[in-house]
Scaffold this active site. Structure first.
Site, PDB file in Angstrom:
ATOM      1  N   HIS A 234      64.882  87.172  27.752  1.00 35.04           N
ATOM      2  CA  HIS A 234      64.391  87.118  26.372  1.00 35.04           C
ATOM      3  C   HIS A 234      63.484  88.291  26.022  1.00 35.04           C
ATOM      4  O   HIS A 234      63.430  88.720  24.866  1.00 35.04           O
ATOM      5  CB  HIS A 234      63.652  85.802  26.137  1.00 35.04           C
ATOM      6  CG  HIS A 234      64.557  84.597  26.201  1.00 35.04           C
ATOM      7  ND1 HIS A 234      65.516  84.339  25.245  1.00 35.04           N
ATOM      8  CD2 HIS A 234      64.662  83.608  27.118  1.00 35.04           C
ATOM      9  CE1 HIS A 234      66.171  83.234  25.558  1.00 35.04           C
ATOM     10  NE2 HIS A 234      65.676  82.770  26.699  1.00 35.04           N
TER      11      HIS A 234
ATOM     12  N   ASP B   8      63.980  90.529  22.766  1.00 33.02           N
ATOM     13  CA  ASP B   8      62.936  90.766  21.759  1.00 33.02           C
ATOM     14  C   ASP B   8      62.788  92.259  21.471  1.00 33.02           C
ATOM     15  O   ASP B   8      62.637  92.671  20.314  1.00 33.02           O
ATOM     16  CB  ASP B   8      61.602  90.197  22.238  1.00 33.02           C
ATOM     17  CG  ASP B   8      61.595  88.669  22.258  1.00 33.02           C
ATOM     18  OD1 ASP B   8      62.528  88.070  21.690  1.00 33.02           O
ATOM     19  OD2 ASP B   8      60.661  88.094  22.845  1.00 33.02           O
TER      20      ASP B   8
ATOM     21  N   ASN C  71      70.436  89.582  25.752  1.00 32.57           N
ATOM     22  CA  ASN C  71      69.548  88.448  26.032  1.00 32.57           C
ATOM     23  C   ASN C  71      69.941  87.744  27.327  1.00 32.57           C
ATOM     24  O   ASN C  71      69.092  87.429  28.167  1.00 32.57           O
ATOM     25  CB  ASN C  71      69.597  87.472  24.859  1.00 32.57           C
ATOM     26  CG  ASN C  71      68.256  86.853  24.560  1.00 32.57           C
ATOM     27  OD1 ASN C  71      67.215  87.469  24.768  1.00 32.57           O
ATOM     28  ND2 ASN C  71      68.257  85.634  24.080  1.00 32.57           N
TER      29      ASN C  71
ATOM     30  N   ASP D   3      74.864  90.350  11.066  1.00 40.59           N
ATOM     31  CA  ASP D   3      74.870  89.616  12.325  1.00 40.59           C
ATOM     32  C   ASP D   3      75.144  90.588  13.467  1.00 40.59           C
ATOM     33  O   ASP D   3      76.177  91.253  13.485  1.00 40.59           O
ATOM     34  CB  ASP D   3      75.933  88.516  12.290  1.00 40.59           C
ATOM     35  CG  ASP D   3      75.907  87.655  13.536  1.00 40.59           C
ATOM     36  OD1 ASP D   3      76.621  87.995  14.499  1.00 40.59           O
ATOM     37  OD2 ASP D   3      75.177  86.646  13.555  1.00 40.59           O
TER      38      ASP D   3
ATOM     39  N   ASP E 109      69.409  86.611  15.664  1.00 42.05           N
ATOM     40  CA  ASP E 109      69.877  87.992  15.541  1.00 42.05           C
ATOM     41  C   ASP E 109      70.468  88.260  14.161  1.00 42.05           C
ATOM     42  O   ASP E 109      71.344  89.113  14.000  1.00 42.05           O
ATOM     43  CB  ASP E 109      70.919  88.285  16.617  1.00 42.05           C
ATOM     44  CG  ASP E 109      72.130  87.355  16.535  1.00 42.05           C
ATOM     45  OD1 ASP E 109      72.039  86.332  15.832  1.00 42.05           O
ATOM     46  OD2 ASP E 109      73.160  87.650  17.173  1.00 42.05           O
TER      47      ASP E 109
END
Length: 211
Positions: free
Chosen positions: A88, A92, A83, A75, A118
């Site tokens: 976004h 990405d 983000n 994680d 994520d």
């Protein structure tokens, strides 16, 4: 022999006809469907569906039950910050960067996948507890040394990792994933850049499972 004689006679009598079919589009469609079924569209590494099928296959394999494997549940720590700060598109890019790092560092027999958002996972075949934990710590070190840079600001990809060890016929893929997920949650609760090993009688994990 009958086919050969008939073929020669057809050619001599100008009756020969050849039918060809262009299957380029069909093959391209099949490859596209295979990609959608097995790969994450954003990062290009394997997706959750493929990972679960590979895990299930390993659980049901005919190998010796003495063979031990490991699942690492990863994680990311800084993804939400990236983000929320840059949007976004930057998020990405960060995920693709992390996927590239993980794909380059895993052993040849290992499988890495993006499970969603994520969260990533690595499947290590024929791995001891010591080797699995050592590799998990190597992942943490490598991601800590990897940075996302935007507008003169730099973020390292810290992470928390949950590790579970399993053998053949030891539960389902969902159960093994849940074990690693619970261990990862415990690692996060203890602070950043931690590795936590799932154990059946662990009180912290039992409380997490109850929740």
């Amino acid at each position: 022999l009958w086919f050969k004689e008939s073929f020669v006679r057809m050619v001599e009598e100008d009756l020969f006809m050849m039918v060809c079919e262009d299957i380029t589009a069909t093959r391209s469609l099949a490859e596209e469907l295979d990609f959608y079924a097995n790969y994450d569209l954003l990062t290009g590494i394997y997706n959750r569906g493929f990972f679960e099928r590979r895990l299930e296959l390993l659980l049901n394999s005919s190998r010796s039950q003495d063979s031990q494997h490991a699942l690492l549940f990863i994680d990311l720590a800084q993804f939400k910050v990236i983000n929320d700060t840059f949007g976004h598109g930057s998020g990405d890019q960060a995920l693709r960067q992390v996927a590239g790092v993980l794909e380059q560092m895993i052993p040849e027999s290992a499988v890495v996948a993006r499970l969603g958002s994520d969260e990533f996972a690595i499947l290590l075949e024929e791995s001891s507890q010591q080797d699995s934990l050592a590799f998990a710590n190597l992942v943490i070190d490598r991601l800590n040394d990897t940075h996302y840079v935007r507008d003169e600001r730099m973020f390292s990809f810290g992470c928390s990792i949950g590790v579970t060890l399993f053998r053949q016929q030891q539960g389902s893929s969902q159960e093994v994933l849940a074990q690693a997920d619970n261990a990862c949650f415990t690692a996060k609760s203890l602070g950043r850049s931690r590795v936590y090993l799932y154990q059946m009688d662990d009180q912290m994990l039992l409380e997490r499972q109850g929740q």
